[in-house]
Design an enzyme around this catalytic site. Structure first.
Site, PDB file in Angstrom:
ATOM      1  N   ILE A  92       0.945  -1.184  -0.080  1.00  0.00           N
ATOM      2  CA  ILE A  92       0.151  -0.076   0.026  1.00  0.00           C
ATOM      3  C   ILE A  92       0.769   1.259  -0.033  1.00  0.00           C
ATOM      4  O   ILE A  92       2.078   1.274   0.485  1.00  0.00           O
ATOM      5  CB  ILE A  92      -1.097  -0.130   1.223  1.00  0.00           C
ATOM      6  CG1 ILE A  92      -1.951   1.126   1.323  1.00  0.00           C
ATOM      7  CG2 ILE A  92      -0.183  -0.099   2.755  1.00  0.00           C
ATOM      8  CD1 ILE A  92      -2.993   0.897   2.086  1.00  0.00           C
ATOM      9  N   CYS A  93       0.369   2.131  -0.488  1.00  0.00           N
ATOM     10  CA  CYS A  93       0.979   3.762  -0.407  1.00  0.00           C
ATOM     11  C   CYS A  93       2.311   3.839  -1.306  1.00  0.00           C
ATOM     12  O   CYS A  93       2.316   3.527  -2.575  1.00  0.00           O
ATOM     13  CB  CYS A  93       1.098   3.875   1.057  1.00  0.00           C
ATOM     14  SG  CYS A  93       1.491   5.873   1.250  1.00  0.00           S
ATOM     15  N   ALA A  94       3.294   3.987  -0.525  1.00  0.00           N
ATOM     16  CA  ALA A  94       4.708   4.128  -1.273  1.00  0.00           C
ATOM     17  C   ALA A  94       5.153   2.815  -1.870  1.00  0.00           C
ATOM     18  O   ALA A  94       5.998   2.544  -2.792  1.00  0.00           O
ATOM     19  CB  ALA A  94       5.724   4.921  -0.630  1.00  0.00           C
TER      20      ALA A  94
ATOM     21  N   PHE B  18       0.237   5.362  -3.746  1.00  0.00           N
ATOM     22  CA  PHE B  18      -0.113   6.570  -3.270  1.00  0.00           C
ATOM     23  C   PHE B  18       0.122   7.602  -4.694  1.00  0.00           C
ATOM     24  O   PHE B  18       0.679   7.455  -5.275  1.00  0.00           O
ATOM     25  CB  PHE B  18       1.175   7.104  -2.250  1.00  0.00           C
ATOM     26  CG  PHE B  18       0.659   8.530  -1.682  1.00  0.00           C
ATOM     27  CD1 PHE B  18      -0.256   8.555  -0.565  1.00  0.00           C
ATOM     28  CD2 PHE B  18       1.481   9.513  -1.833  1.00  0.00           C
ATOM     29  CE1 PHE B  18      -0.604   9.527  -0.078  1.00  0.00           C
ATOM     30  CE2 PHE B  18       1.007  10.750  -1.104  1.00  0.00           C
ATOM     31  CZ  PHE B  18       0.106  10.969  -0.351  1.00  0.00           C
TER      32      PHE B  18
END
Length: 391
Positions: free
Chosen positions: A308-310, A330
């Protein structure tokens, strides 16, 4: 002048509620002191999560705080209520006309018991509403503000609660600035959706074995939501530190304690390896040869893995783990993905890969994993228990 905030924690505190509140408030520039009401700094929160506080509550009793915010969880809320030092600090806060707040069980169990909600509208976790109605005007809002008190309902309402606290402390503009990058849902309480391509069954022997690595700089909200939700679903979750110490300092300076070091965790096999985000954490993952080789083995065996995200952009993409796969990340990191065709989706499952966008999509991400192993009905039941989806 930075605002000063106190977030007390106890054994049995709900870790999502504590960590989301701390993280979001620190994003606003507030100086947040995490204080243990136990005899030591380290508390054993719910679902086997270990958090290390910044101070003991006794060290905070003479400090003036602009806000005191109580997380919930049981028996955490009771442990907060039974702490006389905290009771005195919060009663003084109320008497001095400064902000105080609580979520989940704590509005009823702590604030209500201390007589600090008399004549005020407040909300709390559904099963404590009856208790709340004896000491406040109980309402069913996701977040309720009345005068200097803000209350909320559960893990799934905590991000909204925390953003409301930022608004009360620092104004609407700061709240908007903080909430933008969180990627919160526009339609709180509605059912969530997961975008699935090339559906395949995620197999496990009875109980899913799941590895969640963490490192210095990992995004604590993302890590804790993933761990907490998967443990609520009764998966066996191993939290492994990708570093030399069990204790890590997460991106917003929350101190978390892993179950074991990655070296030890790497001796076992997993039905899923899932990476939280956070810039520093993702970089540490990308540079951890042992973790990268575990991820590559997982992918080669066609076993599930996720990020998830970065982390999709900084870990999976550069190590060839998104080859032929569609993923999201992200928003500011999506330019690093070679295939950007599905990036606008909040959670994307492509065969044995699951990816997602940021703190505000972490609950859907965790529930998406629950759905793959246990089915949609189980995931929705959990979503309702957490007040993420309306009951």
């Amino acid at each position: 002048m930075a605002k000063h905030v106190l977030v007390p924690i106890a054994n049995g505190t709900e870790p999502m509620e504590a960590v989301i509140t701390i993280d979001v408030l620190r994003r606003s520039g507030a100086e947040v002191t995490v204080a243990s009401v136990e005899k030591e700094l380290r508390v054993d929160a719910c679902h086997g999560v270990k958090i290390v506080a910044d101070a003991l509550i006794g060290d905070c009793k003479d400090t003036v705080f602009d806000l005191i915010a109580l997380p919930g969880g049981m028996p955490g809320a009771t442990n907060l209520k039974d702490c006389s030092v905290l009771e005195n600090v919060v009663k003084k806060q109320a008497a001095d006309g400064r902000l105080y707040a609580a979520v989940c069980a704590s509005p009823a169990v702590a604030l209500g018991s201390w007589g600090l909600l008399k004549g005020l509208k407040a909300t709390c976790y559904p099963s404590f509403m009856e208790q709340l109605s004896s000491c406040a005007t109980a309402v069913e809002s996701r977040v309720q503000q009345d005068g200097k008190v803000v209350t909320s309902r559960g893990p799934g309402t905590t991000m909204e609660f925390a953003v409301t606290l930022v608004e009360q402390l620092c104004g609407k503009e700061k709240a908007a600035e903080v909430s933008g990058p969180l990627l919160m849902r526009p339609n709180h309480g509605d059912e969530y959706t997961v975008t699935e391509l090339h559906p395949m069954e995620w197999k496990c022997n009875n109980i899913p074995q799941i590895l969640v690595p963490i490192a210095d700089g990992s995004e604590e909200m993302e890590a804790i939501m993933i761990i907490d939700i998967l443990r609520r679903a009764k998966a066996n979750v191993v939290v492994a530190s990708v570093g030399d110490n069990l204790e890590i300092l997460a991106s917003r300076k929350v101190k978390l304690v892993a179950d074991m070091l990655l070296e030890e965790a790497a001796k076992f096999s997993y039905d899923l390896i899932v990476l939280p985000g956070g810039l520093g954490g993702a970089q540490a993952f990308a540079n951890a040869d042992k973790l990268v080789s575990l991820l590559k083995q997982q992918a080669e065996s066609n076993k599930p893995y996720g990020a998830i995200c970065a982390s999709p952009a900084l870990v999976l993409e550069p190590h060839g783990l998104l080859k032929g796969k569609k993923a999201t990340a992200f928003p500011a990191m999506c330019e690093k993905l070679s295939d950007q065709s599905v990036i606008d989706n909040r959670v994307v499952v492509d065969g044995n890969l699951i990816t997602s966008r940021g703190p505000g999509t972490s609950m859907e991400f965790g529930l998406g994993i629950v759905e793959k192993f246990f089915g949609r009905a189980k995931a929705l039941e959990l979503a309702k228990v957490m007040l993420f989806v309306r009951q």
